[in-house]
Write an enzyme that holds these catalytic residues in place. Structure first.
Site, PDB file in Angstrom:
ATOM      1  N   THR A  45      27.938 -36.604 -18.168  1.00  0.00           N
ATOM      2  CA  THR A  45      26.631 -37.246 -18.122  1.00  0.00           C
ATOM      3  C   THR A  45      26.816 -38.653 -17.576  1.00  0.00           C
ATOM      4  O   THR A  45      27.926 -39.176 -17.509  1.00  0.00           O
ATOM      5  CB  THR A  45      26.001 -37.356 -19.525  1.00  0.00           C
ATOM      6  OG1 THR A  45      26.795 -38.259 -20.312  1.00  0.00           O
ATOM      7  CG2 THR A  45      25.920 -36.012 -20.213  1.00  0.00           C
ATOM      8  N   ILE A 109      30.011 -39.045 -22.727  1.00  0.00           N
ATOM      9  CA  ILE A 109      28.895 -39.964 -22.946  1.00  0.00           C
ATOM     10  C   ILE A 109      29.354 -41.348 -22.505  1.00  0.00           C
ATOM     11  O   ILE A 109      30.474 -41.765 -22.802  1.00  0.00           O
ATOM     12  CB  ILE A 109      28.423 -39.971 -24.411  1.00  0.00           C
ATOM     13  CG1 ILE A 109      27.151 -40.811 -24.571  1.00  0.00           C
ATOM     14  CG2 ILE A 109      29.521 -40.423 -25.366  1.00  0.00           C
ATOM     15  CD1 ILE A 109      26.452 -40.623 -25.913  1.00  0.00           C
ATOM     16  N   VAL A 140      34.494 -40.531 -24.171  1.00  0.00           N
ATOM     17  CA  VAL A 140      33.699 -41.732 -23.927  1.00  0.00           C
ATOM     18  C   VAL A 140      33.988 -42.204 -22.504  1.00  0.00           C
ATOM     19  O   VAL A 140      35.144 -42.412 -22.131  1.00  0.00           O
ATOM     20  CB  VAL A 140      34.025 -42.841 -24.943  1.00  0.00           C
ATOM     21  CG1 VAL A 140      33.228 -44.104 -24.619  1.00  0.00           C
ATOM     22  CG2 VAL A 140      33.701 -42.363 -26.353  1.00  0.00           C
ATOM     23  N   LYS A 141      32.915 -42.374 -21.721  1.00  0.00           N
ATOM     24  CA  LYS A 141      33.067 -42.768 -20.323  1.00  0.00           C
ATOM     25  C   LYS A 141      33.085 -44.288 -20.202  1.00  0.00           C
ATOM     26  O   LYS A 141      32.188 -44.972 -20.662  1.00  0.00           O
ATOM     27  CB  LYS A 141      31.910 -42.219 -19.487  1.00  0.00           C
ATOM     28  CG  LYS A 141      32.108 -40.819 -18.984  1.00  0.00           C
ATOM     29  CD  LYS A 141      30.914 -40.346 -18.180  1.00  0.00           C
ATOM     30  CE  LYS A 141      31.209 -40.339 -16.713  1.00  0.00           C
ATOM     31  NZ  LYS A 141      30.118 -39.682 -15.943  1.00  0.00           N
ATOM     32  N   ILE A 142      34.116 -44.786 -19.538  1.00  0.00           N
ATOM     33  CA  ILE A 142      34.278 -46.214 -19.294  1.00  0.00           C
ATOM     34  C   ILE A 142      34.503 -46.425 -17.798  1.00  0.00           C
ATOM     35  O   ILE A 142      35.388 -45.792 -17.213  1.00  0.00           O
ATOM     36  CB  ILE A 142      35.472 -46.775 -20.090  1.00  0.00           C
ATOM     37  CG1 ILE A 142      35.237 -46.600 -21.592  1.00  0.00           C
ATOM     38  CG2 ILE A 142      35.717 -48.241 -19.742  1.00  0.00           C
ATOM     39  CD1 ILE A 142      36.420 -47.030 -22.459  1.00  0.00           C
TER      40      ILE A 142
END
Length: 371
Positions: A45, A109, A140-142
């Site tokens: 996403t 996310i 977790v998207k960084i």
């Protein structure tokens, strides 16, 4: 029964992830069908995807009304809504996650894109998002900005799996892998089980062609025009060469012996923008073991319909890929200028989508309160 083409891609070592998520996709059974029929084993996403999802007010109306009654503002509500969707998707993919020892069955996310240049704030929000979703198979998207590198390492060091996004250059990709290794080394020192930590590095493809092809069109010579549609694949193939070299190094072998999982390359932005190019270009030409291809549904359907999967099309292609980048440089197309511009534009697009999402959600919350 799974599709023959998507099955062939899976058999070649490519994990198919869908680049889309919405409440409607979860409740209608659409995502479940793609898992069964098109070999989809994960979801990514981003702010643009969630903005598009929440524009379908009907699917979220009941929850928006509940959140409005609870007095939540748009900032609070957006994290509640998106984390609920991601948690539900994580539950749907839980059997795949278990069957693949955590490799697939992953749902991403993203941290607030406005924090992309703020290291400490990114680390703090990554921990909050991980806690909010509360599922082991969340990523977790960084963003892989310079400021994001420390955040990537610190988040992994805290025992949180990470999807590094918005990578365009080979130099930055090397720095991202180094941050990953630093994070794993710290996680090991902190007593975390490395076998539970997973990561992907999202290397963007089509946007490279869009930018470079515009410059080639402006040059206009036969030599320049002959290079159109080649840079994105060449750049990604050279990224895979970096992956192959790094994850056979002595430094990596020490971590692997402690149970660590390699950070897989993920091909992002794989929807072909130029109608003159094959619509499965970034699937068939980037087929390699231990990779992820995250596809918008249109690309997934094209792959299922007519993609010709012929095994590994990446390993051994590095001389040809380097020749493409050398030819571009000879024409005066600056690789460094292109990738720097694409990172700035990528961040701007995600931040704009996030702000639009907050604006729309704020209006929905106010309308719900009026009712």
């Amino acid at each position: 029964m799974s599709n023959a083409n998507t099955q062939a891609l899976s058999d070649a070592g490519v994990s198919i992830w869908l680049d889309d998520l919405s409440r409607e996709r979860l409740t209608s059974g659409s995502l479940e069908a793609l898992i069964k029929e098109k070999n989809v084993v994960g979801v990514t996403t981003n702010p643009s995807i969630f903005h598009a999802a929440l524009s379908d007010g009907e699917s979220y109306a009941a929850q928006v009304a509940e959140l409005a009654a609870a007095g939540m503002d748009a900032e609070e509500a957006v994290f509640k809504i998106t984390s609920d969707d991601v948690a539900a998707a994580c539950d749907l993919f839980a059997p795949i996650n278990a069957a693949t020892n955590g490799v697939d069955g992953r749902v991403s996310i993203e941290v607030d894109p406005r924090l992309a240049r703020k290291t400490a704030e990114t680390i703090a929000e990554a921990k909050v998002l991980h806690e909010m979703v509360g599922r082991e198979n969340v990523l977790v998207k960084i963003p892989g900005t310079v400021e994001g590198l420390e955040a990537i390492a610190e988040t992994l060091a805290a025992g949180i799996s990470v999807n590094v996004t918005l990578i365009f250059s080979l130099e930055r990709y090397r720095a991202v892998i180094n941050a990953f290794l630093i994070g794993l080394e710290a996680a090991k020192a902190n007593g975390h089980d490395l076998s539970k930590l997973h990561s992907v590095a999202s290397f963007f493809v089509s946007r490279v062609d869009t930018e470079i092809d515009a410059r080639l069109n402006a040059i206009g010579t036969d030599e320049a025009l002959a290079l159109r549609g080649k840079a994105g694949v060449a750049n990604a193939r050279l990224a895979y060469q970096v992956y192959e070299e790094t994850f056979t190094s002595e430094r990596w072998n020490v971590l692997a012996a402690a149970g660590a999982n390699a950070q897989r390359p993920l091909w992002a932005s794989t929807g072909v923008k130029d109608p003159a190019l094959p619509d499965t270009l970034y699937v068939t030409e980037l087929c390699a073991p231990n990779t992820v291809n995250t596809m918008p549904e249109k690309t997934l359907e094209a792959t299922a319909d007519h993609a010709e999967i012929s095994g590994n099309t990446v390993s051994g292609s590095y001389a040809e890929a380097n020749a493409v980048l050398d030819a571009l440089a000879a024409l005066g197309v600056s690789y460094n200028d292109v990738v720097a511009k694409l990172e700035v534009e990528g961040l701007q697009k995600f931040e704009a989508a996030w702000n639009e999402l907050l604006t729309d959600l704020d209006a929905s919350l106010k309308n719900a309160n009026v009712k």
